[in-house]
Design an enzyme around this catalytic site. Structure first.
Site: not given
Length: 296
Positions: A50, A138, A166, A206
């Protein structure tokens, strides 16, 4: 099973605001970080997807960490994205992030290469061994092309510096088994699955939507952990239009557009991302109104 939340409950992966000339808006970086603090965040992820990390230089990544650290004054943990699809460069980024003042690292599965599970495990181990910082793995196979298989996660969870996962796999059944088998702290990495993943044992989120509904997410999480599942569900349903609206195209694009609508420094995107069109912004406005973010 009670699992601790090593990075708190509410985390957002922050965008990197760019000016019209596509240089970084450093005042905007500080303002956004302070905005996240003010809406109840425990940690901020920088230099992630992001944050448009593929389009920022290593020097810019270092400076983003420094600016946010200074702007937040230790009120939140700073988790720095430090992974790409080449291990030696990822290790260098990890060390630079540690030197810049990050509190922890977010490390994504190597993308494009499609390494076998042995390579994935070796990559995460190298990152965990690179610094003294804790690592959040992640898992997002929709972007990377390959998942971290449950057996691999369970093995990696034994590493003393691999502190969390995550999870953006979109498979709550698999995540349920990972939590049961390993006890690794899991953070939802897919906003619309925040509540479902909390219900199977995740410790926090998250978020991307935390830019616009941070206070609501704080309330949802607090309600859930206080045993008020009815209120958590009520909030989940209230913010569904924001979850859906933010991802009608790419998340960073519409998050920046939403921040601009709210008078916050979203700014512009760097190629290969493109800014939201007028039609996309108008639809986003409707979604934000439906989700209670905008009044009109």
């Amino acid at each position: 099973m009670t699992i601790a939340a090593p990075f708190g409950r509410l985390t957002t992966a922050m965008v990197t605001p760019f000016k019209k000339d596509l240089s970084i808006d450093w005042d905007g970086v500080a303002t956004l970080a302070q905005h996240l603090v003010s809406t109840g965040h425990d940690a901020i992820v920088l230099n992630g997807t992001t944050g448009e990390a593929p389009t920022t230089s290593d020097d810019e990544k270092d400076q983003i960490i420094k600016v946010v650290k200074d702007a937040t004054g230790g009120k939140v943990k700073i988790i720095a994205g430090a992974g790409n699809n080449e291990t030696s460069h990822s290790v260098e980024q990890a060390r630079r992030a540690a030197k810049a003042g990050a509190d922890a690292l977010l490390v994504v599965t190597p993308y494009y290469n499609k390494p076998p599970q042995a390579g994935i495990a070796a990559h995460f181990t190298a990152m965990a061994d690179a610094t003294d910082l804790s690592v959040m793995m992640y898992d997002i196979p929709g972007r990377t092309g390959i998942a971290i298989e449950p057996d691999t996660i369970v093995r990696l969870a034994e590493h003393p510096r691999i502190a969390a996962l995550k999870d953006a796999k979109g498979d709550p059944a698999s995540t349920s088994w990972v939590i049961k088998r390993s006890g690794i702290p899991v953070y939802s990495g897919d906003d619309i699955l925040n509540l479902p993943l909390l219900s199977v044992g995740a410790v926090g989120v998250v978020s991307v939507c935390g830019h616009t509904i941070g206070k609501k997410l704080r309330e949802l999480i607090d309600a859930w952990f206080a045993g008020n599942s009815a209120r958590a569900l009520e909030i989940h349903q209230e913010v569904l239009p924001v979850y859906t609206g933010t991802f009608r195209t790419q998340g960073a694009i519409l998050t920046k557009a939403a921040l601009n609508l709210l008078g916050l420094p979203g700014g512009y995107t760097r190629l290969p991302l493109v800014d939201a069109t007028p039609d996309q912004i108008e639809q986003l406005r409707k979604d934000l109104i439906a989700g209670g973010v905008l009044s009109k």
